[in-house]
Design an enzyme around this catalytic site. Structure first.
Site, short mmCIF file in Angstrom:
data_model
loop_
_atom_site.label_atom_id
_atom_site.label_comp_id
_atom_site.label_asym_id
_atom_site.label_seq_id
_atom_site.Cartn_x
_atom_site.Cartn_y
_atom_site.Cartn_z
N GLU A 1 0.80 -1.21 0.00
CA GLU A 1 0.00 0.00 0.00
C GLU A 1 0.85 1.27 0.00
O GLU A 1 0.51 2.25 -0.65
CB GLU A 1 -0.91 0.02 1.23
CG GLU A 1 -2.08 -0.93 1.14
CD GLU A 1 -3.10 -0.47 0.10
OE1 GLU A 1 -3.47 0.71 0.13
OE2 GLU A 1 -3.52 -1.30 -0.73
N ASP A 2 1.94 1.23 0.75
CA ASP A 2 2.63 2.49 1.03
C ASP A 2 3.98 2.66 0.35
O ASP A 2 4.58 3.73 0.46
CB ASP A 2 2.84 2.65 2.55
CG ASP A 2 1.51 2.78 3.29
OD1 ASP A 2 0.52 3.11 2.62
OD2 ASP A 2 1.48 2.57 4.51
N ASP B 1 -2.06 -5.58 13.75
CA ASP B 1 -1.86 -4.25 13.16
C ASP B 1 -2.73 -3.23 13.89
O ASP B 1 -2.28 -2.17 14.32
CB ASP B 1 -2.25 -4.34 11.67
CG ASP B 1 -2.13 -3.02 10.96
OD1 ASP B 1 -1.22 -2.24 11.31
OD2 ASP B 1 -2.93 -2.77 10.04
MN MN Z 1 -0.12 -1.22 9.61
#
Ligand code: MN
Length: 721
Positions: free
Chosen positions: A88-89, A151
């Site tokens: 995602e990042d 998470d």
């Molecule tokens: Mn995370």
């Protein structure tokens, strides 16, 4: 000695060497080295990114991996934890993860990324339960959920760095969705911490008040509680029962949750906030402890629960009782269970996975001391723990994000009817996730987004009954088909009969009451519409019915219907054929042998119970064995509605990907392929048969032209009987 002058240090961070030390207790050196490698990859990918707390981003995935390592999760899970935000990042792709760390890790990371993309914000509270069920149902690998929970746990632990608004949102989401998931998986520690953190995030003031009371209570009753514990231990020892007695305090959220809703904002006095956990060797001892405790302190009636004999839905087991207290303690809860049950209450499905793997016992002995020594070969049992907590349901989204719960095997038809019967009755096409025009009989899977398209000209099809599974859909389809059949049969019957009556310069509307009555008596019907319906259904031939209006004609051989084909016919029969619009539904069906489409010259015959069956003019089946009396001249309406099935055969050279190219060509011009079959035995060429829907002959011609432009296509033809 004076205190050395050391400045305040920030809380010690969980570092990679901590993770290595922790995992070294149960993983092989090779696996620990692999973890370290994943750490380097993740740290480099996240380089330059910061958490809101201001610390380098890598400390987040590290902490998540740490949470999971304390749960003794396997290597792929821990690697995935280190990499869980990179897709995602960062620039790293799923494919790169797969090639470096294997497909399993890549799938785990991908799974977590997908969950992250699900937007739970602004969902009605009532839907939270469905959400948590859905997440579980759509996640085939339970490790993805554990990753997600870890998470979220770390994000909640560091929530103070967030803005007030997102703090509240995250807290609510955690409380309504993630904590219940942890509870459902019976990972008690995780559930409780998630609850408490989100309670504090959502209602900081209420949380603080209860917390303060809990501390006060403990201080106030400390001595008394010690005495009670000693008394219980003494009694158990007297009876020769080996047991571990632990004091616990109820969590702030657990107490808050028990309050009636309208009292939740006010200041409450929580008195009974304590309990004892008594852990023994086996089930037999649980009941003996219960007896011993009840002989020592009086039980409060109505508070005994035997979750050993009848476990909770999530398999939690324990005996619960409540004792009268004294000296300011009004009651004390007691939970009695075996060590296995205690392990399950804390680690839930994780231990259950071990039970199933059959390697549980050796490991379970060490569950109590999680940081203790443990042999290195940790089995990757979790991969085999398939998540079938809700095996009979699927959960799908509407485009707006609402959740629809359906039974397993449900299709778009069920989905449409589940939303509204009008949507089902007008269902024309469906889009599943990004797959446009998926077949209506596609079985839906949890997590998919379903968009249905309606059209006014369409209606439920009998074949839907072959795959619709919900009672709602099936009854609507049946009801519709029945009503439709009757109604359309009646209208068609009137048209057929009108056409017949033209011979006598009559029409249904012009019939006198006497004439109507005559026919009703003759055919035994109570009302005229029923007679028309029967004509429409083909149970009575129009010309035979009409003949009863002209008794004097009955003895002379009447010019039969087929005389219209001959130019010498003396009959005044009109030449106007019956108009077929394509919307008549079940009372007009298109023959499967020749598959007529608008533009084709057509003929039909009346078939008992089925109404009119339409064939192409030159269809062999048509002309072979039909009684001339049941023949009908037909023509298409100027603008027939809908799309019509047609079969074509495409002969192609045998080159790679031909079928794909042909299908793409068809897709590009908006053709919906219903069926494909290809001839397997052939040399240089082979043939593929398609069933597809077209609007009319012109549309078909367009399709054939497009196909002929393909290099690989040698010949294209329409298949007729
Ligand atoms: Mn995370």
């Amino acid at each position: 000695m004076t205190k050395p002058d050391i400045p305040d240090l920030p809380e010690p961070r969980f570092q990679i060497n901590d993770l290595c030390a922790l995992t070294d207790l149960y993983l092989t050196p090779e696996e620990v080295a692999e973890l370290y490698r994943a750490y380097l990859v993740s740290a480099e990918a996240h380089d330059g990114q910061m958490r809101r707390s201001g610390e380098p981003y890598i400390f987040h995935p590290l902490s998540v991996a740490g949470i999971l390592a304390r749960l003794r999760m396997d290597t792929p899970t821990l690697i995935a934890a280190l990499l869980h935000d990179v897709i995602e990042d960062t620039h790293i792709t799923k494919e790169q993860i797969a090639s470096t760390f294997g497909a399993q890790v890549a799938d785990l990371v991908d799974g977590v990324s997908k969950l992250r993309n699900m937007n739970f914000a602004n969902k009605a509270e009532a839907q939270a339960a469905s959400f948590h069920k859905m997440i579980m149902a759509m996640t085939r690998d339970i490790r993805v959920i554990l990753l997600k929970l870890a998470d979220r746990l770390h994000n909640m632990r560091t929530i103070k760095h967030m803005k007030a608004e997102s703090r509240r949102r995250k807290s609510r989401e955690t409380l309504e969705i993630y904590a219940p998931i942890a509870a459902r998986l019976c990972i008690g520690n995780l559930a409780e911490e998630l609850e408490d953190l989100s309670f504090a995030g959502l209602y900081p003031w209420r949380h603080r008040i209860i917390k303060k009371q809990l501390e006060e209570n403990l201080r106030k009753h400390h001595e008394l509680l010690n005495k009670i514990q000693a008394a219980v231990e003494h009694r158990l020892a007297q009876q020769g029962i080996a047991a571990k007695v632990e004091l616990y305090q109820k969590s702030a959220y657990a107490l808050y949750k028990k309050l009636p809703r309208k009292q939740r904002g006010g200041k409450q006095l929580f008195k009974d906030t304590f309990g004892f956990r008594i852990i023994v060797a086996d089930v037999d001892h649980c009941y003996r402890v219960l007896g011993a405790v009840h002989s020592l302190y009086k039980p409060k009636p109505g508070n005994f629960k035997d979750y050993i004999a009848i476990p909770r839905a999530n398999h939690y087991q324990s005996l619960h009782t409540r004792l009268f207290g004294y000296k300011g303690l009004s009651s004390i809860d007691v939970r009695i269970r075996t060590q296995d049950m205690q392990n399950f209450a804390e680690y839930g499905i994780i231990v259950q996975g071990l039970y199933r793997s059959g390697k549980a016992q050796a490991w379970l002995g060490k569950m109590n001391d999680l940081l203790g020594e443990n042999p290195g070969d940790f089995v990757d049992f979790m991969a085999n723990v398939k998540l079938d907590l809700f095996p009979d349901e699927v959960y799908v989204f509407t485009p707006k994000g609402d959740i629809i719960e359906l039974p397993k095997g449900a299709t778009a038809v069920d989905f449409a009817y589940a939303i509204h019967s009008d949507l089902g009755n007008k269902l024309n096409a469906v889009k599943i996730d990004d797959q446009m025009m998926a077949p209506l009989n596609t079985q839906l899977r949890s997590g998919q987004t379903i968009e249905v398209f309606t059209a006014n000209w369409t209606s439920p099809k009998p074949e839907w009954l072959d795959f619709a599974v919900t009672a709602k859909a099936r009854s609507h389809i049946r009801q519709f088909l029945k009503g439709l059949n009757q109604e359309q049969a009646m209208r068609l019957g009137q048209r057929i009969f009108d056409r017949e009556l033209e011979r006598y310069n009559l029409s249904v509307d012009k019939l006198s009451d006497v004439q109507r009555q005559l026919l009703l008596e003759k055919f035994g019907f109570a009302d005229f519409n029923a007679l028309l319906t029967d004509i429409g259904l083909g149970n009575h031939l129009a010309y035979l019915v009409a003949r009863h209006l002209q008794p004097e004609l009955q003895d002379t051989p009447l010019a039969p219907l087929n005389t219209q084909l001959s130019s010498s016919s003396p009959s005044p029969l009109s030449n106007a054929p019956l108009v077929i619009k394509g919307t008549e539904g079940m009372v007009v069906s298109l023959a499967k042998c020749c598959r007529p489409i608008p533009g084709d010259a057509i003929k039909g015959y009346v078939s008992p119970g089925r109404g009119i069956v339409v064939h192409t003019h030159n269809c062999k089946n048509m002309n072979a064995h039909r009684s001339p009396n049941s023949l009908l001249e037909l023509t298409w309406a100027e603008l027939p509605a809908g799309e019509f099935l047609v079969d074509i055969r495409v002969e192609v050279s045998n080159s790679k990907g031909v079928l794909g190219k042909v299908s793409t060509t068809l897709g590009n011009i908006g053709i919906n392929i219903e069926a494909v079959s290809s001839d397997p035995h052939s040399g240089a060429n082979s043939s593929i048969d398609f069933s597809m829907r077209v609007r009319d002959r012109r549309h078909l011609a367009q399709v054939l032209r497009a196909l002929r432009q393909q290099v690989a296509v040698k010949r294209v033809m329409r298949k007729t009987a």
